[in-house]
Scaffold this motif. Structure first.
Motif, PDB file in Angstrom:
ATOM      1  N   GLU A 113      21.942  -5.429   3.674  1.00 18.82           N
ATOM      2  CA  GLU A 113      21.998  -4.212   2.864  1.00 18.82           C
ATOM      3  C   GLU A 113      21.190  -4.384   1.580  1.00 18.82           C
ATOM      4  OE1 GLU A 113      25.458  -1.170   1.977  1.00 18.82           O
ATOM      5  OE2 GLU A 113      25.728  -3.016   0.831  1.00 18.82           O
ATOM      6  N   ASN A 114      21.299  -5.559   0.963  1.00 18.69           N
ATOM      7  CA  ASN A 114      20.499  -5.840  -0.232  1.00 18.69           C
ATOM      8  C   ASN A 114      19.006  -5.830   0.089  1.00 18.69           C
ATOM      9  OD1 ASN A 114      22.688  -6.063  -1.979  1.00 18.69           O
ATOM     10  ND2 ASN A 114      22.917  -8.253  -1.617  1.00 18.69           N
ATOM     11  N   LEU A 115      18.643  -6.310   1.268  1.00 16.36           N
ATOM     12  CA  LEU A 115      17.232  -6.297   1.674  1.00 16.36           C
ATOM     13  C   LEU A 115      16.721  -4.869   1.842  1.00 16.36           C
ATOM     14  CD1 LEU A 115      14.623  -7.678   2.528  1.00 16.36           C
ATOM     15  CD2 LEU A 115      15.628  -7.991   4.812  1.00 16.36           C
ATOM     16  N   ILE A 116      17.522  -3.998   2.411  1.00 20.10           N
ATOM     17  CA  ILE A 116      17.128  -2.585   2.533  1.00 20.10           C
ATOM     18  C   ILE A 116      16.836  -2.003   1.156  1.00 20.10           C
ATOM     19  CG2 ILE A 116      17.989  -0.271   3.081  1.00 20.10           C
ATOM     20  CD1 ILE A 116      19.426  -1.526   5.506  1.00 20.10           C
ATOM     21  N   ASP A 117      17.724  -2.263   0.208  1.00 20.44           N
ATOM     22  CA  ASP A 117      17.529  -1.774  -1.163  1.00 20.44           C
ATOM     23  C   ASP A 117      16.301  -2.409  -1.802  1.00 20.44           C
ATOM     24  OD1 ASP A 117      19.832  -0.248  -0.885  1.00 20.44           O
ATOM     25  OD2 ASP A 117      21.097  -1.683  -1.983  1.00 20.44           O
ATOM     26  N   ARG A 118      16.131  -3.683  -1.584  1.00 22.83           N
ATOM     27  CA  ARG A 118      14.998  -4.403  -2.178  1.00 22.83           C
ATOM     28  C   ARG A 118      13.664  -3.862  -1.670  1.00 22.83           C
ATOM     29  NH1 ARG A 118      12.937  -7.826  -5.511  1.00 22.83           N
ATOM     30  NH2 ARG A 118      12.143  -9.834  -4.812  1.00 22.83           N
ATOM     31  N   LEU A 119      13.579  -3.589  -0.366  1.00 22.04           N
ATOM     32  CA  LEU A 119      12.351  -3.007   0.181  1.00 22.04           C
ATOM     33  C   LEU A 119      12.040  -1.670  -0.481  1.00 22.04           C
ATOM     34  CD1 LEU A 119      12.813  -3.861   3.947  1.00 22.04           C
ATOM     35  CD2 LEU A 119      10.994  -4.705   2.462  1.00 22.04           C
ATOM     36  N   ALA A 120      13.061  -0.857  -0.661  1.00 22.52           N
ATOM     37  CA  ALA A 120      12.849   0.435  -1.317  1.00 22.52           C
ATOM     38  C   ALA A 120      12.386   0.243  -2.761  1.00 22.52           C
ATOM     39  CB  ALA A 120      14.127   1.265  -1.272  1.00 22.52           C
ATOM     40  N   ASN A 121      13.040  -0.666  -3.471  1.00 27.91           N
ATOM     41  CA  ASN A 121      12.687  -0.891  -4.874  1.00 27.91           C
ATOM     42  C   ASN A 121      11.293  -1.479  -5.043  1.00 27.91           C
ATOM     43  OD1 ASN A 121      15.123   0.123  -5.827  1.00 27.91           O
ATOM     44  ND2 ASN A 121      16.115  -1.878  -5.762  1.00 27.91           N
ATOM     45  N   LEU A 122      10.903  -2.338  -4.124  1.00 30.30           N
ATOM     46  CA  LEU A 122       9.579  -2.965  -4.226  1.00 30.30           C
ATOM     47  C   LEU A 122       8.455  -2.053  -3.761  1.00 30.30           C
ATOM     48  CD1 LEU A 122      10.261  -6.577  -2.902  1.00 30.30           C
ATOM     49  CD2 LEU A 122       9.601  -5.928  -5.230  1.00 30.30           C
ATOM     50  N   TYR A 123       8.686  -1.326  -2.666  1.00 28.34           N
ATOM     51  CA  TYR A 123       7.565  -0.676  -1.986  1.00 28.34           C
ATOM     52  C   TYR A 123       7.635   0.854  -1.923  1.00 28.34           C
ATOM     53  CZ  TYR A 123       7.044  -5.521  -0.546  1.00 28.34           C
ATOM     54  OH  TYR A 123       6.927  -6.879  -0.550  1.00 28.34           O
ATOM     55  N   LEU A 124       8.813   1.422  -2.096  1.00 30.74           N
ATOM     56  CA  LEU A 124       8.894   2.892  -2.028  1.00 30.74           C
ATOM     57  C   LEU A 124       8.928   3.538  -3.401  1.00 30.74           C
ATOM     58  CD1 LEU A 124      11.382   3.398   0.932  1.00 30.74           C
ATOM     59  CD2 LEU A 124       8.896   3.600   0.958  1.00 30.74           C
ATOM     60  N   TRP A 125       9.701   2.980  -4.294  1.00 33.59           N
ATOM     61  CA  TRP A 125       9.753   3.517  -5.646  1.00 33.59           C
ATOM     62  C   TRP A 125       9.792   2.394  -6.674  1.00 33.59           C
ATOM     63  CZ3 TRP A 125      13.534   5.319  -2.073  1.00 33.59           C
ATOM     64  CH2 TRP A 125      14.727   4.633  -2.088  1.00 33.59           C
ATOM     65  N   PRO A 126       8.702   1.604  -6.733  1.00 30.10           N
ATOM     66  CA  PRO A 126       8.676   0.476  -7.680  1.00 30.10           C
ATOM     67  C   PRO A 126       8.672   0.953  -9.129  1.00 30.10           C
ATOM     68  CG  PRO A 126       6.519   0.804  -6.709  1.00 30.10           C
ATOM     69  CD  PRO A 126       7.462   1.754  -6.007  1.00 30.10           C
ATOM     70  N   ALA A 127       9.330   0.179  -9.971  1.00 29.72           N
ATOM     71  CA  ALA A 127       9.305   0.441 -11.411  1.00 29.72           C
ATOM     72  C   ALA A 127       8.011  -0.106 -11.974  1.00 29.72           C
ATOM     73  CB  ALA A 127      10.500  -0.216 -12.089  1.00 29.72           C
ATOM     74  N   ASP A 128       7.334   0.686 -12.748  1.00 30.46           N
ATOM     75  CA  ASP A 128       6.050   0.231 -13.324  1.00 30.46           C
ATOM     76  C   ASP A 128       6.234  -0.295 -14.718  1.00 30.46           C
ATOM     77  OD1 ASP A 128       4.514   0.836 -11.070  1.00 30.46           O
ATOM     78  OD2 ASP A 128       4.399   2.943 -11.681  1.00 30.46           O
ATOM     79  N   GLY A 186       0.786  -1.221   0.000  1.00 31.34           N
ATOM     80  CA  GLY A 186       0.000   0.000   0.000  1.00 31.34           C
ATOM     81  C   GLY A 186       0.818   1.271   0.000  1.00 31.34           C
ATOM     82  N   GLY A 187       2.134   1.137   0.018  1.00 32.69           N
ATOM     83  CA  GLY A 187       2.987   2.311  -0.053  1.00 32.69           C
ATOM     84  C   GLY A 187       3.097   3.073   1.246  1.00 32.69           C
ATOM     85  N   ASP A 188       2.967   2.403   2.375  1.00 32.39           N
ATOM     86  CA  ASP A 188       3.127   3.057   3.674  1.00 32.39           C
ATOM     87  C   ASP A 188       4.619   3.317   3.888  1.00 32.39           C
ATOM     88  OD1 ASP A 188       3.313   3.828   6.321  1.00 32.39           O
ATOM     89  OD2 ASP A 188       1.868   2.356   7.046  1.00 32.39           O
ATOM     90  N   SER A 189       5.086   4.452   3.397  1.00 29.34           N
ATOM     91  CA  SER A 189       6.517   4.737   3.417  1.00 29.34           C
ATOM     92  C   SER A 189       7.078   4.834   4.831  1.00 29.34           C
ATOM     93  CB  SER A 189       6.832   6.006   2.627  1.00 29.34           C
ATOM     94  OG  SER A 189       6.184   7.118   3.185  1.00 29.34           O
ATOM     95  N   ALA A 190       6.290   5.319   5.787  1.00 28.27           N
ATOM     96  CA  ALA A 190       6.770   5.387   7.170  1.00 28.27           C
ATOM     97  C   ALA A 190       7.033   3.978   7.711  1.00 28.27           C
ATOM     98  CB  ALA A 190       5.768   6.123   8.043  1.00 28.27           C
ATOM     99  N   LEU A 191       6.143   3.043   7.417  1.00 29.56           N
ATOM    100  CA  LEU A 191       6.321   1.664   7.853  1.00 29.56           C
ATOM    101  C   LEU A 191       7.543   1.039   7.185  1.00 29.56           C
ATOM    102  CD1 LEU A 191       5.383  -0.928   9.304  1.00 29.56           C
ATOM    103  CD2 LEU A 191       3.917  -1.362   7.301  1.00 29.56           C
ATOM    104  N   ILE A 192       7.662   1.211   5.880  1.00 33.02           N
ATOM    105  CA  ILE A 192       8.796   0.635   5.150  1.00 33.02           C
ATOM    106  C   ILE A 192      10.102   1.199   5.689  1.00 33.02           C
ATOM    107  CG2 ILE A 192       9.916   0.389   2.894  1.00 33.02           C
ATOM    108  CD1 ILE A 192       7.242  -1.181   3.236  1.00 33.02           C
ATOM    109  N   ASN A 193      10.154   2.490   5.915  1.00 31.48           N
ATOM    110  CA  ASN A 193      11.384   3.097   6.410  1.00 31.48           C
ATOM    111  C   ASN A 193      11.697   2.667   7.842  1.00 31.48           C
ATOM    112  OD1 ASN A 193      12.367   4.456   4.130  1.00 31.48           O
ATOM    113  ND2 ASN A 193      10.834   6.050   4.413  1.00 31.48           N
TER     114      ASN A 193
END
Length: 88
Positions: free
Chosen positions: A73-88, A37-44
């Motif tokens: 570190e890869n998981l941190i990046d993956r969370l960002a890529n999946l849920y904060l700024w996903p490629a459409d 759902g893009g809850d950026s506060a939760l993801i961060n």
């Protein structure tokens, strides 16, 4: 690295380990709909928990990332890529 739009079982296990260890009250808020759902506060907040785990367990004596730290570190990046700024 997988780009199938979801975390793999190993990534999920690392995420849950970090949250249970560093932010256990957050565990009930981690549901697929809250992540997707893009809850950026939760993801961060989750990413911060993983960062804390890196600081405690993911560094060598020379303060370099060990294998576990690299995976986190890869998981941190993956969370960002999946849920904060996903490629459409």
């Amino acid at each position: 690295m997988e780009d199938d739009g979801d975390l793999n079982p190993k990534e999920t296990a690392f995420l849950l380990h970090c949250v249970v260890k560093h932010d256990p009250e957050l565990i009930d808020k981690i549901k697929p709909e809250s992540l997707n759902g893009g809850d950026s506060a939760l993801i961060n907040r989750i990413r911060d928990d993983i960062g804390q785990e890196i600081m405690e367990e993911g560094l060598t004596i020379e303060s370099e990332l060990n294998e576990y730290g690299l995976e986190l570190e890869n998981l941190i990046d993956r969370l960002a890529n999946l849920y904060l700024w996903p490629a459409d």
